[in-house]
Motif scaffolding. Structure first.
Motif, short mmCIF file in Angstrom:
data_model
loop_
_atom_site.label_atom_id
_atom_site.label_comp_id
_atom_site.label_asym_id
_atom_site.label_seq_id
_atom_site.Cartn_x
_atom_site.Cartn_y
_atom_site.Cartn_z
N ALA A 1 9.59 5.30 -6.31
CA ALA A 1 9.58 4.92 -4.61
C ALA A 1 10.25 4.28 -3.77
CB ALA A 1 8.20 4.68 -5.21
N SER B 1 1.95 1.61 -3.29
CA SER B 1 2.21 2.17 -4.24
C SER B 1 1.47 3.38 -4.30
CB SER B 1 0.39 1.07 -4.30
OG SER B 1 -0.09 1.05 -3.70
N ARG B 2 1.02 4.19 -3.13
CA ARG B 2 0.82 5.06 -3.12
C ARG B 2 1.47 5.76 -3.99
NH1 ARG B 2 -0.17 5.89 2.57
NH2 ARG B 2 -2.39 4.21 1.90
N THR B 3 3.27 5.88 -3.31
CA THR B 3 4.12 6.78 -3.31
C THR B 3 4.75 6.73 -5.25
OG1 THR B 3 5.77 6.61 -1.51
CG2 THR B 3 7.02 7.46 -3.01
N ALA B 4 4.19 5.45 -5.99
CA ALA B 4 4.59 4.78 -6.99
C ALA B 4 3.37 4.97 -7.73
CB ALA B 4 5.12 3.93 -7.28
N ARG B 5 2.19 5.89 -6.94
CA ARG B 5 1.16 6.27 -8.01
C ARG B 5 0.92 5.15 -8.99
NH1 ARG B 5 0.09 12.13 -8.14
NH2 ARG B 5 1.27 13.12 -6.36
N VAL B 6 1.10 4.63 -8.85
CA VAL B 6 0.59 2.56 -8.60
C VAL B 6 -0.41 2.23 -7.78
CG1 VAL B 6 1.32 0.83 -9.96
CG2 VAL B 6 2.51 2.65 -9.87
N SER B 7 -2.13 1.44 -9.28
CA SER B 7 -2.75 0.89 -8.01
C SER B 7 -1.91 -0.49 -7.34
CB SER B 7 -3.67 0.38 -8.78
OG SER B 7 -3.19 -1.26 -9.16
N LEU C 1 6.70 2.69 -15.39
CA LEU C 1 6.38 2.32 -14.19
C LEU C 1 7.14 1.94 -13.07
CD1 LEU C 1 3.59 1.34 -12.18
CD2 LEU C 1 3.20 -1.02 -13.78
N ARG D 1 0.61 -0.99 -0.17
CA ARG D 1 -0.14 -0.15 0.18
C ARG D 1 0.73 1.37 0.12
NH1 ARG D 1 -4.84 -0.27 0.46
NH2 ARG D 1 -5.04 -1.92 1.69
N GLU D 2 2.07 0.60 1.07
CA GLU D 2 2.74 2.56 1.16
C GLU D 2 3.49 2.72 -0.74
OE1 GLU D 2 6.79 4.03 3.43
OE2 GLU D 2 5.24 1.83 4.09
N ALA E 1 7.97 4.06 -11.71
CA ALA E 1 8.04 4.86 -10.30
C ALA E 1 8.26 4.49 -9.54
CB ALA E 1 6.57 4.96 -10.91
#
Length: 140
Positions: free
Chosen positions: A59, A28-34, A52, A25-26, A55
């Motif tokens: 992250a 994915s949020r930082t990388a702006r990926v689901s 991707l 979750r952390e 990114a």
């Protein structure tokens, strides 16, 4: 054993994330990926684009070049062909005093490169001989 590039990349990304003790979750949020897509990439189910990967690496504070270098090393270690018993013996010879050779093998059945372990190669052979029992008198 054939290793797919997406699986090797996923294994290295998961290893980097878990080493940092970070959650999907952390990252994915930082990388702006689901979160679901990142999970699929880590499991080697999805082929990540270069954008991707960049990114996710950012992250994780992992240079993309380092990721690719590690993945290339992993794949090279797994795909080294062994063609003869002589080559096995040659690989098993100590590289330096006190060091023993070995071969990379999966610790468990599967393609998870983070589960590779160094398995020592046997460099000695068991020999047996039949001799007269101790104290036996041999006729001349």
């Amino acid at each position: 054993m054939t290793v797919l590039l997406r699986e090797a990349i996923g294994d290295r990304l998961r290893h980097a994330r878990t080493t940092q003790r970070r959650t999907l979750r952390e990252v994915s949020r930082t990388a702006r990926v689901s979160l679901g897509y990142l999970s699929e990439v880590e499991r080697g189910r999805k082929e990540a684009s270069s954008e991707l990967l960049a990114a996710i690496c950012e992250a994780l504070d992992l240079p993309l070049s380092e990721l690719l270098h590690l993945v290339a090393s992993d794949i090279g270690a797994v795909q080294q062909p062994v063609t003869s018993p002589a080559e096995l013996t040659e690989r098993a010879q100590p590289a330096a005093a006190g060091l023993e050779g070995g071969a990379l093998v999966p610790a468990v059945i599967g393609n998870d490169l983070s589960d590779l372990r160094l398995q020592p190669m046997l460099t000695h052979r068991l020999t047996t001989s039949i001799s007269e029992p101790r104290g036996a008198v041999v006729a001349a």
